[in-house]
Design a protein around this motif. Structure first.
Motif, PDB file in Angstrom:
ATOM      1  N   UNK A 144       3.945   2.081 -18.444  1.00 56.35           N
ATOM      2  CA  UNK A 144       3.902   0.618 -18.405  1.00 56.35           C
ATOM      3  C   UNK A 144       4.312   0.092 -17.029  1.00 56.35           C
ATOM      4  N   UNK A 145       5.366   0.652 -16.477  1.00 57.42           N
ATOM      5  CA  UNK A 145       5.835   0.199 -15.174  1.00 57.42           C
ATOM      6  C   UNK A 145       4.877   0.592 -14.051  1.00 57.42           C
ATOM      7  N   UNK A 146       4.233   1.740 -14.208  1.00 61.80           N
ATOM      8  CA  UNK A 146       3.208   2.146 -13.245  1.00 61.80           C
ATOM      9  C   UNK A 146       2.070   1.136 -13.231  1.00 61.80           C
ATOM     10  N   UNK A 147       1.672   0.696 -14.397  1.00 62.46           N
ATOM     11  CA  UNK A 147       0.596  -0.296 -14.513  1.00 62.46           C
ATOM     12  C   UNK A 147       0.989  -1.609 -13.841  1.00 62.46           C
ATOM     13  N   UNK A 148       2.227  -2.044 -14.074  1.00 62.01           N
ATOM     14  CA  UNK A 148       2.714  -3.293 -13.474  1.00 62.01           C
ATOM     15  C   UNK A 148       2.686  -3.214 -11.959  1.00 62.01           C
ATOM     16  N   UNK A 149       3.203  -2.103 -11.411  1.00 63.72           N
ATOM     17  CA  UNK A 149       3.274  -2.008  -9.948  1.00 63.72           C
ATOM     18  C   UNK A 149       1.889  -1.838  -9.340  1.00 63.72           C
ATOM     19  N   UNK A 150       0.991  -1.152 -10.045  1.00 65.52           N
ATOM     20  CA  UNK A 150      -0.392  -1.033  -9.562  1.00 65.52           C
ATOM     21  C   UNK A 150      -1.042  -2.413  -9.488  1.00 65.52           C
ATOM     22  N   UNK A 151      -0.769  -3.274 -10.460  1.00 66.67           N
ATOM     23  CA  UNK A 151      -1.298  -4.641 -10.444  1.00 66.67           C
ATOM     24  C   UNK A 151      -0.741  -5.415  -9.246  1.00 66.67           C
ATOM     25  N   UNK A 152       0.521  -5.173  -8.942  1.00 65.31           N
ATOM     26  CA  UNK A 152       1.151  -5.828  -7.794  1.00 65.31           C
ATOM     27  C   UNK A 152       0.496  -5.393  -6.490  1.00 65.31           C
ATOM     28  N   UNK A 153       0.269  -4.087  -6.336  1.00 66.48           N
ATOM     29  CA  UNK A 153      -0.373  -3.579  -5.131  1.00 66.48           C
ATOM     30  C   UNK A 153      -1.793  -4.122  -4.985  1.00 66.48           C
ATOM     31  N   UNK A 154      -2.516  -4.168  -6.078  1.00 63.87           N
ATOM     32  CA  UNK A 154      -3.885  -4.683  -6.049  1.00 63.87           C
ATOM     33  C   UNK A 154      -3.904  -6.168  -5.694  1.00 63.87           C
ATOM     34  N   UNK A 155      -2.931  -6.912  -6.218  1.00 66.80           N
ATOM     35  CA  UNK A 155      -2.843  -8.345  -5.913  1.00 66.80           C
ATOM     36  C   UNK A 155      -2.551  -8.558  -4.440  1.00 66.80           C
ATOM     37  N   UNK A 156      -1.684  -7.723  -3.884  1.00 70.89           N
ATOM     38  CA  UNK A 156      -1.384  -7.814  -2.447  1.00 70.89           C
ATOM     39  C   UNK A 156      -2.630  -7.546  -1.605  1.00 70.89           C
ATOM     40  N   UNK A 157      -3.397  -6.540  -1.998  1.00 73.20           N
ATOM     41  CA  UNK A 157      -4.622  -6.218  -1.266  1.00 73.20           C
ATOM     42  C   UNK A 157      -5.611  -7.377  -1.315  1.00 73.20           C
ATOM     43  N   UNK A 158      -5.742  -7.990  -2.478  1.00 71.08           N
ATOM     44  CA  UNK A 158      -6.657  -9.123  -2.623  1.00 71.08           C
ATOM     45  C   UNK A 158      -6.210 -10.293  -1.763  1.00 71.08           C
ATOM     46  N   UNK A 159      -4.903 -10.513  -1.722  1.00 67.53           N
ATOM     47  CA  UNK A 159      -4.345 -11.619  -0.942  1.00 67.53           C
ATOM     48  C   UNK A 159      -4.589 -11.406   0.551  1.00 67.53           C
ATOM     49  N   UNK A 160      -4.344 -10.204   1.009  1.00 65.63           N
ATOM     50  CA  UNK A 160      -4.541  -9.883   2.426  1.00 65.63           C
ATOM     51  C   UNK A 160      -6.012 -10.001   2.804  1.00 65.63           C
ATOM     52  N   UNK A 161      -6.885  -9.487   1.948  1.00 67.87           N
ATOM     53  CA  UNK A 161      -8.319  -9.542   2.224  1.00 67.87           C
ATOM     54  C   UNK A 161      -8.807 -10.980   2.309  1.00 67.87           C
ATOM     55  N   UNK A 162      -8.334 -11.821   1.394  1.00 64.24           N
ATOM     56  CA  UNK A 162      -8.775 -13.216   1.382  1.00 64.24           C
ATOM     57  C   UNK A 162      -8.220 -13.969   2.583  1.00 64.24           C
ATOM     58  N   UNK A 163      -7.007 -13.633   2.999  1.00 64.10           N
ATOM     59  CA  UNK A 163      -6.381 -14.344   4.119  1.00 64.10           C
ATOM     60  C   UNK A 163      -7.137 -14.151   5.421  1.00 64.10           C
ATOM     61  N   UNK A 164      -7.888 -13.064   5.535  1.00 61.44           N
ATOM     62  CA  UNK A 164      -8.637 -12.788   6.746  1.00 61.44           C
ATOM     63  C   UNK A 164      -9.840 -13.713   6.914  1.00 61.44           C
ATOM     64  N   UNK A 165     -10.135 -14.494   5.876  1.00 61.03           N
ATOM     65  CA  UNK A 165     -11.273 -15.412   5.946  1.00 61.03           C
ATOM     66  C   UNK A 165     -10.977 -16.636   6.805  1.00 61.03           C
TER      67      UNK A 165
END
Length: 272
Positions: A134-155
């Motif tokens: 369960x905690x692995x899933x939570x942290x994976x979601x956090x990492x994915x959210x960070x990646x999405x945020x960084x990718x979008x910020x480059x726009x």
């Protein structure tokens, strides 16, 4: 949190604020603090020069504002753009809206450095496959959210102030300040790692991180209330709020939540 809402209630019932007058216009501009190809001081100055605000509200407290022209950070977008604007329009007010004594408050209560140490420990456990499923899933979601945020910020700067970015940012911040505490609460190691506060008392990573997460809500509510107070004190004026882009969605939602018709929120990037 109670004192925050008592202040709001007192403002809303005060007859001085119910008089008819022009609405205060609030422009919330989400910024990145350090100069880059996404945003630099000249770009921000040009935006300010187009809006021509009567008041600049800075993500600083009163002590920082008092030394605003003395301690100038060469890479600061807000500070350098604002100083240039204030020099061009010297009658402009430059005011704070930050939680008073933010950094000292976090340090004295043990929120820092437990915040960074906690994230680093979660990351280490994750990479070593030591978190439960369960905690692995939570942290994976956090990492994915960070990646999405960084990718979008480059726009670019405009994209950082879009509804789409706000949505991604809200999701990411919710994980960081609410979901990650499920990891620190359920993994024993976070109750056995400590830091020493300035007063000499120890605090666990679990406790310190939870305090830091709770402060996220307190801080944003405090900033929203300080903005509303300034809007009431300067009726009919044009105010630009310069805030780190990760706060923008939260502050805007609070200003909309507490709105009573005395101010207008203007989206600079969606005017046409």
């Amino acid at each position: 949190m109670k004192y925050l809402f008592l202040i709001l209630f007192s403002l809303s019932i005060n007859p001085l604020f119910s008089q008819n007058s022009d609405k205060t216009k609030l422009y919330i501009i989400g910024t990145v603090h350090e100069s880059s190809n996404i945003l630099n001081p000249e770009m921000l100055f040009e935006l300010l020069d187009e809006i021509k605000p009567d008041i600049l509200l800075q993500e600083n407290d009163s002590e920082q504002i008092a030394a605003y022209f003395e301690d100038v950070k060469p890479n600061s977008n807000e500070q350098n753009a604002s100083i240039k604007y204030l020099e061009k329009y010297p009658k402009t007010l430059n005011l704070p809206f930050e939680f008073e004594g933010r950094n000292a408050y976090r340090k004295s209560n043990g929120m820092t450095p437990t915040d960074n140490l906690t994230i680093k420990l979660i990351d280490s456990l994750y990479n070593k496959n030591l978190l439960n499923l369960e905690n692995t899933k939570i942290y994976k979601e956090y990492l994915d959210a960070n990646k999405s945020l960084i990718a979008f910020s480059k726009k670019g700067f405009k994209a950082l102030n879009s509804i789409e970015f706000d949505s991604i940012n809200r999701y990411r911040q919710n994980i960081q300040h609410h979901s990650l505490t499920k990891i620190t609460d359920s993994e024993t190691i976070f109750s056995k790692r400590f830091v020493t506060k300035p007063d000499g008392q120890r605090i666990s990573l679990r406790e310190g991180y939870k305090l830091w997460c709770n402060f996220w809500d307190l801080r944003n509510n405090s900033m929203a209330i300080n903005i509303i107070r300034t809007a009431y004190q300067h009726k009919g004026k044009k105010i630009v709020i310069l805030t780190g882009v990760q706060h923008k969605y939260y502050i805007k939602e609070l200003l909309e939540k507490y709105h009573d018709g005395n101010y207008e929120i203007v989206d600079y990037f969606r005017r046409n």
